[in-house]
Motif scaffolding. Structure first.
Motif, PDB file in Angstrom:
ATOM      1  N   ASN A   1      14.102 -35.959  23.968  1.00 37.24           N
ATOM      2  CA  ASN A   1      12.668 -35.701  24.148  1.00 37.24           C
ATOM      3  C   ASN A   1      12.083 -36.585  25.241  1.00 37.24           C
ATOM      4  N   LEU A   2      12.454 -37.880  25.245  1.00 37.79           N
ATOM      5  CA  LEU A   2      11.934 -38.799  26.253  1.00 37.79           C
ATOM      6  C   LEU A   2      12.413 -38.422  27.645  1.00 37.79           C
ATOM      7  N   THR A   3      13.652 -37.945  27.755  1.00 40.30           N
ATOM      8  CA  THR A   3      14.184 -37.529  29.050  1.00 40.30           C
ATOM      9  C   THR A   3      13.446 -36.301  29.586  1.00 40.30           C
ATOM     10  N   ILE A   4      13.172 -35.357  28.705  1.00 41.59           N
ATOM     11  CA  ILE A   4      12.445 -34.149  29.123  1.00 41.59           C
ATOM     12  C   ILE A   4      11.042 -34.511  29.607  1.00 41.59           C
TER      13      ILE A   4
ATOM     14  N   THR B   1      -3.406 -45.687  20.994  1.00 45.24           N
ATOM     15  CA  THR B   1      -4.655 -45.417  21.715  1.00 45.24           C
ATOM     16  C   THR B   1      -4.412 -44.383  22.800  1.00 45.24           C
ATOM     17  N   PHE B   2      -3.326 -44.555  23.554  1.00 46.11           N
ATOM     18  CA  PHE B   2      -2.977 -43.567  24.576  1.00 46.11           C
ATOM     19  C   PHE B   2      -2.655 -42.219  23.957  1.00 46.11           C
ATOM     20  N   ASN B   3      -1.863 -42.218  22.884  1.00 46.94           N
ATOM     21  CA  ASN B   3      -1.424 -40.962  22.287  1.00 46.94           C
ATOM     22  C   ASN B   3      -2.575 -40.163  21.692  1.00 46.94           C
TER      23      ASN B   3
ATOM     24  N   TYR C   1       0.422 -27.513  20.642  1.00 49.00           N
ATOM     25  CA  TYR C   1       0.703 -28.440  19.546  1.00 49.00           C
ATOM     26  C   TYR C   1       2.114 -29.017  19.613  1.00 49.00           C
ATOM     27  N   PRO C   2       3.151 -28.214  19.907  1.00 45.06           N
ATOM     28  CA  PRO C   2       4.470 -28.840  20.129  1.00 45.06           C
ATOM     29  C   PRO C   2       4.477 -29.800  21.317  1.00 45.06           C
ATOM     30  N   LEU C   3       3.737 -29.467  22.383  1.00 45.24           N
ATOM     31  CA  LEU C   3       3.668 -30.370  23.537  1.00 45.24           C
ATOM     32  C   LEU C   3       2.974 -31.675  23.166  1.00 45.24           C
ATOM     33  N   LEU C   4       1.900 -31.579  22.384  1.00 46.51           N
ATOM     34  CA  LEU C   4       1.191 -32.775  21.942  1.00 46.51           C
ATOM     35  C   LEU C   4       2.104 -33.658  21.090  1.00 46.51           C
ATOM     36  N   PHE C   5       2.843 -33.034  20.177  1.00 42.73           N
ATOM     37  CA  PHE C   5       3.781 -33.789  19.340  1.00 42.73           C
ATOM     38  C   PHE C   5       4.879 -34.417  20.191  1.00 42.73           C
TER      39      PHE C   5
ATOM     40  N   ASN D   1       3.511 -37.444  22.071  1.00 43.33           N
ATOM     41  CA  ASN D   1       3.296 -38.560  21.140  1.00 43.33           C
ATOM     42  C   ASN D   1       4.623 -39.183  20.714  1.00 43.33           C
ATOM     43  N   PHE D   2       5.597 -38.337  20.461  1.00 47.86           N
ATOM     44  CA  PHE D   2       6.934 -38.781  20.083  1.00 47.86           C
ATOM     45  C   PHE D   2       7.560 -39.601  21.207  1.00 47.86           C
ATOM     46  N   ALA D   3       7.419 -39.122  22.452  1.00 48.92           N
ATOM     47  CA  ALA D   3       7.982 -39.830  23.603  1.00 48.92           C
ATOM     48  C   ALA D   3       7.291 -41.170  23.828  1.00 48.92           C
ATOM     49  N   GLY D   4       5.958 -41.183  23.694  1.00 48.18           N
ATOM     50  CA  GLY D   4       5.230 -42.433  23.875  1.00 48.18           C
ATOM     51  C   GLY D   4       5.642 -43.481  22.861  1.00 48.18           C
TER      52      GLY D   4
END
Length: 390
Positions: A43-46, A141-143, A183-187, A190-193
């Motif tokens: 996820n972080l790589t994408i 805060t960023f997420n 919503y998947p993009l938001l998740f 947030n997951f990557a952050g």
């Protein structure tokens, strides 16, 4: 020793990493860790790849400010990802290091009092909790900033239309604002952050716990050397000296192992942090809205706190290692055998060769390193301002 490691272990668990082998680990736990780790990494790589594409397109379209903004996000990802992979790569070496620290760790109330273990545990726990809380506040805060804007400005105050926005700018080849894909993009973001932040927090806290033990052992040796009462008999005093020298050599060897494990991540951390501090500082000076300034200030403060934390522990290690020479000189050696006095000179000379935390061979880390980093960041900041105004 697990109490020193508890905060680092908590954040490592969140990214699916077990930094060193422990007894009693089950196959089920190892499988779960692999799934969590590779889910985080993929996820972080994408997200990082899409942000890199966005930087390229923004630069072509002369959107300089947006390109700089996303570059600070990419730097954050690079540091977090590199620390995660280096810890996995060095797992065997970390396991051996922790076993050696475990061999000399104080056991029982008597040893704990002689080492003043409670003081070091309180200090490490206080710093770890403060640092991890600060970084967690930053990342969430960023997420959640875009969601708070939506509910406060659009739903509550009804003063402007915010719409469905994402926490981080990145390339998305379709219109997500009016689609369920938001919503998947938001998740995902947030997951990557969280992954990037946890990868940094966990490794920094592991370094703090290890450095605390190095400092504790140096201080214990200093206290032992300074307050030991010599008998004046060469045979008896030489045995004490031999044990002290062997213990000193063991601490020095463990310090070299620590530098070998953490050297490359620390060097990369300092290099990328200088750019991140520069980019965030630049964004704060180009007229962004007040609410965004608060968010950027948290980012800037957290990045500087991370660098200062490492420099602070580097200075403490250097001071503790040099303190051995001062304590040895302060020993009541006036009535000792002349052979003992000659040997003390060698010990003092060796201890004056200060032990540093090192970012490989290129950088000895002390508090003055923080000043050097800020000077480099300011030079890049001045260059960016010049390019932007032109």
């Amino acid at each position: 020793m697990e109490k020193l490691m508890k905060y680092a272990s908590f954040f490592y668990t969140g990214v699916g990493i077990q930094p060193y082998a422990k007894r009693g680990g089950s196959q089920k736990d190892r499988i779960r860790n692999r799934i969590v780790f590779w889910s985080n990494v993929i996820n972080l790589t994408i997200v990082g790849t899409c942000e890199s594409i966005y930087v390229y397109s923004a630069y072509k379209e002369e959107k300089f400010l947006e390109a700089v903004t996303v570059m600070s996000y990419i730097g954050f990802i690079i540091v977090g990802m590199s620390k995660m992979f280096f810890i996995r790569w060095k797992k065997t070496a970390i396991t051996q290091m922790m076993e050696e620290f475990g061999d000399i760790f104080p056991r029982g109330k008597v040893d704990e009092e002689r080492y003043n273990l409670a003081k070091y545990l309180r200090s490490c726990s206080r710093i770890s909790l403060t640092y991890s809380t600060l970084y967690s506040v930053l990342i969430w805060t960023f997420n959640l900033f875009c969601i708070m804007e939506y509910w406060v400005y659009e739903k509550w105050l009804n003063i402007r239309v915010v719409g469905k926005t994402l926490p981080y700018l990145m390339y998305i080849p379709w219109n997500y604002e009016n689609s369920w894909s938001y919503y998947p993009l938001l998740f995902s973001q947030n997951f990557a952050g969280y992954t990037a932040a946890a990868g940094q927090i966990s490794t920094d806290l592991l370094l703090c716990a290890v450095a605390t033990q190095v400092i504790m052992h140096f201080d214990y040796l200093s206290n032992t050397m300074e307050h030991h009462k010599l008998s004046g008999d060469w045979q008896e005093d030489s045995k004490f000296m031999a044990k002290a020298v062997m213990f000193h050599e063991r601490i020095l060897r463990l310090s070299e192992v620590v530098n070998d494990i953490f050297g490359i991540p620390l060097l990369l951390n300092f290099m990328v942090s200088s750019f991140v501090i520069c980019f965030v500082g630049f964004q704060m000076t180009v007229g962004v809205p007040p609410d965004v300034v608060i968010k950027l200030f948290l980012f800037l403060f957290s990045s500087m706190s991370q660098v200062y934390l490492i420099c602070h522990y580097g200075q403490m290690v250097a001071d503790a290692s040099y303190g051995v020479s001062v304590a040895t000189y302060n020993q009541n050696w006036s009535h000792a055998d002349v052979r003992y006095k000659r040997a003390l000179v060698i010990i003092i000379a060796r201890a004056q060769n200060v032990t540093f935390l090192k970012a490989t061979i290129f950088l000895d880390i002390t508090r003055s390193t923080m000043t050097d980093l800020l000077q480099i960041s300011y030079k890049f900041f001045a260059l960016l301002r010049t390019m932007y105004t032109q």
